[in-house]
Design an enzyme around this catalytic site. Structure first.
Site, mmCIF file in Angstrom:
data_model
loop_
_atom_site.group_PDB
_atom_site.id
_atom_site.type_symbol
_atom_site.label_atom_id
_atom_site.label_comp_id
_atom_site.label_asym_id
_atom_site.label_seq_id
_atom_site.Cartn_x
_atom_site.Cartn_y
_atom_site.Cartn_z
ATOM 1 N N THR B 161 0.879 -1.183 0.000
ATOM 2 C CA THR B 161 0.000 0.000 0.000
ATOM 3 C C THR B 161 0.915 1.233 0.000
ATOM 4 O O THR B 161 1.346 1.653 -1.068
ATOM 5 C CB THR B 161 -0.978 0.004 1.192
ATOM 6 O OG1 THR B 161 -0.246 -0.105 2.405
ATOM 7 C CG2 THR B 161 -1.975 -1.125 1.077
ATOM 8 N N LYS B 187 4.139 -6.806 4.072
ATOM 9 C CA LYS B 187 3.924 -5.406 3.735
ATOM 10 C C LYS B 187 3.717 -4.614 5.016
ATOM 11 O O LYS B 187 3.335 -5.178 6.047
ATOM 12 C CB LYS B 187 2.752 -5.220 2.750
ATOM 13 C CG LYS B 187 1.412 -5.742 3.158
ATOM 14 C CD LYS B 187 0.523 -4.773 3.873
ATOM 15 C CE LYS B 187 0.449 -3.427 3.191
ATOM 16 N NZ LYS B 187 -0.320 -2.487 4.070
ATOM 17 N N THR B 198 1.316 -8.725 12.855
ATOM 18 C CA THR B 198 1.484 -7.432 12.207
ATOM 19 C C THR B 198 0.942 -7.452 10.804
ATOM 20 O O THR B 198 0.961 -8.458 10.136
ATOM 21 C CB THR B 198 2.967 -7.056 12.104
ATOM 22 O OG1 THR B 198 3.049 -5.717 11.649
ATOM 23 C CG2 THR B 198 3.723 -7.927 11.131
ATOM 24 N N GLU B 280 6.401 4.716 7.628
ATOM 25 C CA GLU B 280 6.091 5.930 6.867
ATOM 26 C C GLU B 280 7.005 7.081 7.282
ATOM 27 O O GLU B 280 7.015 7.497 8.436
ATOM 28 C CB GLU B 280 4.615 6.292 7.045
ATOM 29 C CG GLU B 280 3.727 5.287 6.299
ATOM 30 C CD GLU B 280 2.250 5.432 6.595
ATOM 31 O OE1 GLU B 280 1.460 4.946 5.787
ATOM 32 O OE2 GLU B 280 1.900 6.014 7.630
ATOM 33 N N ASN B 403 0.157 11.019 6.051
ATOM 34 C CA ASN B 403 -1.053 10.709 6.798
ATOM 35 C C ASN B 403 -2.056 11.834 6.915
ATOM 36 O O ASN B 403 -3.204 11.615 7.300
ATOM 37 C CB ASN B 403 -0.678 10.169 8.173
ATOM 38 C CG ASN B 403 -0.113 8.782 8.023
ATOM 39 O OD1 ASN B 403 -0.781 7.908 7.496
ATOM 40 N ND2 ASN B 403 1.127 8.599 8.434
ATOM 41 N N SER B 408 -6.977 11.438 -0.004
ATOM 42 C CA SER B 408 -7.328 12.358 -1.095
ATOM 43 C C SER B 408 -6.533 12.047 -2.348
ATOM 44 O O SER B 408 -5.706 11.160 -2.385
ATOM 45 C CB SER B 408 -7.103 13.797 -0.644
ATOM 46 O OG SER B 408 -5.831 13.937 -0.088
#
Lengths: 408, 408
Positions: B161, B187, B198, B280, B403, B408
């Site tokens: 993702t 992932k 996880t 991230e 995040n 969007s």
């Protein structure tokens, strides 16, 4: 400090605080760390003042907190002094930290002719650096000379660290035909997830109240005010709330005096919200109401899980009505929840119910709520009657900027 | 996905994974949400495969997790199919979510001639949006036609993702003179604070092992690998680890086969670290070792409090050796600590001991450690023998960017 603009969530102006007879304030630029600003404040309290306090539950609390805690509950006959510095927290400074507290309280005791057990100190700022207490001691005579019953607003400035505005709140009301005043000041604004008390908060009243009654009120109201806010889930080593009641109004109150209880709770709630509104990088003030939980404690666990979730907080920063992250936070909290009984509202907008997005919900509705500066997230768990409200702010780039670069 | 550059902490290349006889892989661009990339992967497992699994403990877990959990422990005679999609997590999607799982597993069962109790599905992506399961079902024939024992690397791509690189790890070793292989893919990379398992992890071996033995190994090793990583303290509603043992190597292993235990643990640890390395916005890979705690559980509470502290994580992002924040995190964790017994090292550098900064410590030494891409923080509590190691990454502007703008 001047580096960051005044929070967009700040009140328009510092409130006009009433004089609290029996309490005098002074502040001064002692140069503990900051240059070109006041960084020490002193409060002299007349004989007869009751003093209550609540403190961080951190197991690594600072030397001034440990010293202060020990002194709560002492005899009020002698008056008292509160001395606070910004710039250095004197936390995790070992024996030298204890020595700094001893040096400061001894000097204050001599200069102010107040016994050491009635000298309360707090320190806020960087952790782990040696405290230049000689700079504070050198300022004591000047501070004594400046003491003034109108000095509380300047004192609110002197205790700021990364705060972008000084915080004050007050109440004036009648008890038995006598006018009673409460005035308080506070500082934030990172490392905010109080566990028993918060940051530095000083509240004064001219009511007369027994120390035990004052302590029980302050402890109880801390649970629904300062212990219900979070900026970043990090609990300070220095959190301190001190409240002094001088008795100078001539009005005697107790644990059960409704006007006093209500006013004190309002002042504490107002100050706690002001701390959130000055959360590092805050652009949105967020209220999280959880109802329908198994009990109040479980409701608070859910509410805090939502308030502390980085994914929820960044979604709010991005004005994204990402209710899926609210579901995630409830799921991870550890408190009881049934996915299919959840109801989630953003403001008045019904977003999700019965385990899925509401059939009438349109993304534009949620998006409109998220554009507001003040956002309420309402979660009903559908299990029982437990409820809790907590307050937080969003997580923005400015938080990262401030905290990736605090010491340099 | 392509929006963010490959993590600076990524391995140089995807490893050369060994073929696992008895397992065939296919992936396809079904257009569930993403365009122009593969987003569905299928694994066909031959009859005789044992399957073990661990799952999120979230109380709001997704429909596929609930379905998958129920099926663990079934009879291996029939073979099995694993089907995974990216782009939509099918979490908090109410009855429609359950219906999507039913529709997918029914179609897979028919096309693959495998009983429904042996069809395992996972979904990852946005929470709360209706699942376009018809797109997945439309891809099943194509997936069946593409099945290939060399398809595992493509499968690792199809489940991504916000991941910036596909994650794989493997081991090859001998048991009773027979060569045994393990190959796994995973992932990440946000909403990572696993509580039992996880994200999505799939591990395959050609060893023959009883389901109960496989399950107990996978569960035990999850505790010291995937349950010891955190990116942002947020626990996913979809966390799933599935492991399949085909038995095709002819080597039989058990709970006690050392070569198998060691290799499986290494593969799980490697994959869990790769998830952190793709956290991230991650720029630093951080190992936190806590020793000297009252017990192992308390050591982990401290280690996770440090790893999840926004103030510690932003300090690391800013390359600031701000050990005061480590002290703060220990203090707030709730587990036992004595401020004056703490020893803190950044890498090999002794920073703090006996409740204060070490007399020999120089800020330049800490600053040099913080400039590294891989940082180890060692904390000794000085109380007893409990220890724990956890892994995390720093908190950077890119985390906020990703995040605040995910949907969007």
């Amino acid at each position: 400090m001047a580096k960051y603009a005044r929070s967009p969530l700040a009140p328009e102006a510092f409130p006009e605080l009433p004089v609290i007879k029996g309490a005098r304030f002074a502040s001064h630029a002692a140069g503990v760390k900051y240059q070109g600003r006041t960084d020490v404040m002193m409060v002299a309290l007349d004989a007869g003042s009751s003093i209550a306090g609540v403190f961080t539950k951190s197991s690594t609390r600072s030397a001034p907190v440990l010293d202060c805690q020990d002194k709560i509950g002492g005899a009020p006959e002698e008056g008292a002094v509160i001395l606070v510095n910004a710039g250095n927290s004197n936390a995790f400074t070992g024996k030298a930290g204890v020595e700094s507290v001893r040096a400061i309280t001894t000097s204050v005791s001599e200069i102010m002719e107040t016994p050491i057990p009635r000298v309360f100190t707090s320190s806020t700022g960087v952790i782990g650096e040696p405290m230049k207490h000689e700079r504070i001691i050198a300022a004591l005579d000047t501070l004594k000379g400046k003491l003034d019953e109108n000095g509380i607003e300047d004192a609110a400035h002197a205790i700021m660290t990364t705060d972008t505005y000084p915080k004050g709140a007050c109440a004036t009301f009648e008890v038995d035909g006598k006018t009673v005043n409460i005035a308080g000041i506070a500082k934030g604004s990172g490392m905010i997830a109080p566990d028993m008390a918060t940051m530095l908060v000083y509240i004064f009243t001219d009511a007369k109240i027994e120390q035990a009654d004052l302590q029980s009120l302050v402890s109880a109201f801390t649970d629904s005010t300062f212990n219900c806010i979070t900026v970043d889930s990090d609990t300070s080593t220095s959190d301190t709330l001190l409240m002094a009641a001088t008795g100078a109004s001539g009005a005697t109150v107790s644990h059960d005096t409704k006007a006093f209880r209500d006013a004190l709770h309002d002042v504490m709630l107002d100050l706690s919200h002001q701390v959130v509104r000055d959360g590092e990088g805050a652009q949105k003030f967020v209220t999280i109401n959880v109802t329908g939980a198994r009990n109040n404690a479980q409701a608070k666990v859910h509410a805090m899980a939502i308030a502390n979730s980085p994914l929820v907080k960044t979604a709010i920063a991005g004005e994204d009505p990402n209710w899926g992250r609210v579901v995630m936070a409830i799921g991870k909290s550890g408190a009881e929840a049934d996915r299919d009984l959840l109801t989630i509202r953003f403001g008045d907008i019904l977003v999700a119910e019965k385990g899925w997005v509401s059939p009438d919900y349109k993304e534009e509705q949620g998006a409109a709520v998220m554009k507001e500066q003040e956002i309420t997230i309402n979660v009903d768990l559908g299990l029982a009657d437990g409820s809790s409200t907590v307050w937080t702010c969003d997580l923005t780039h400015t938080y990262i900027e401030i905290n990736a670069d605090y010491r340099s």
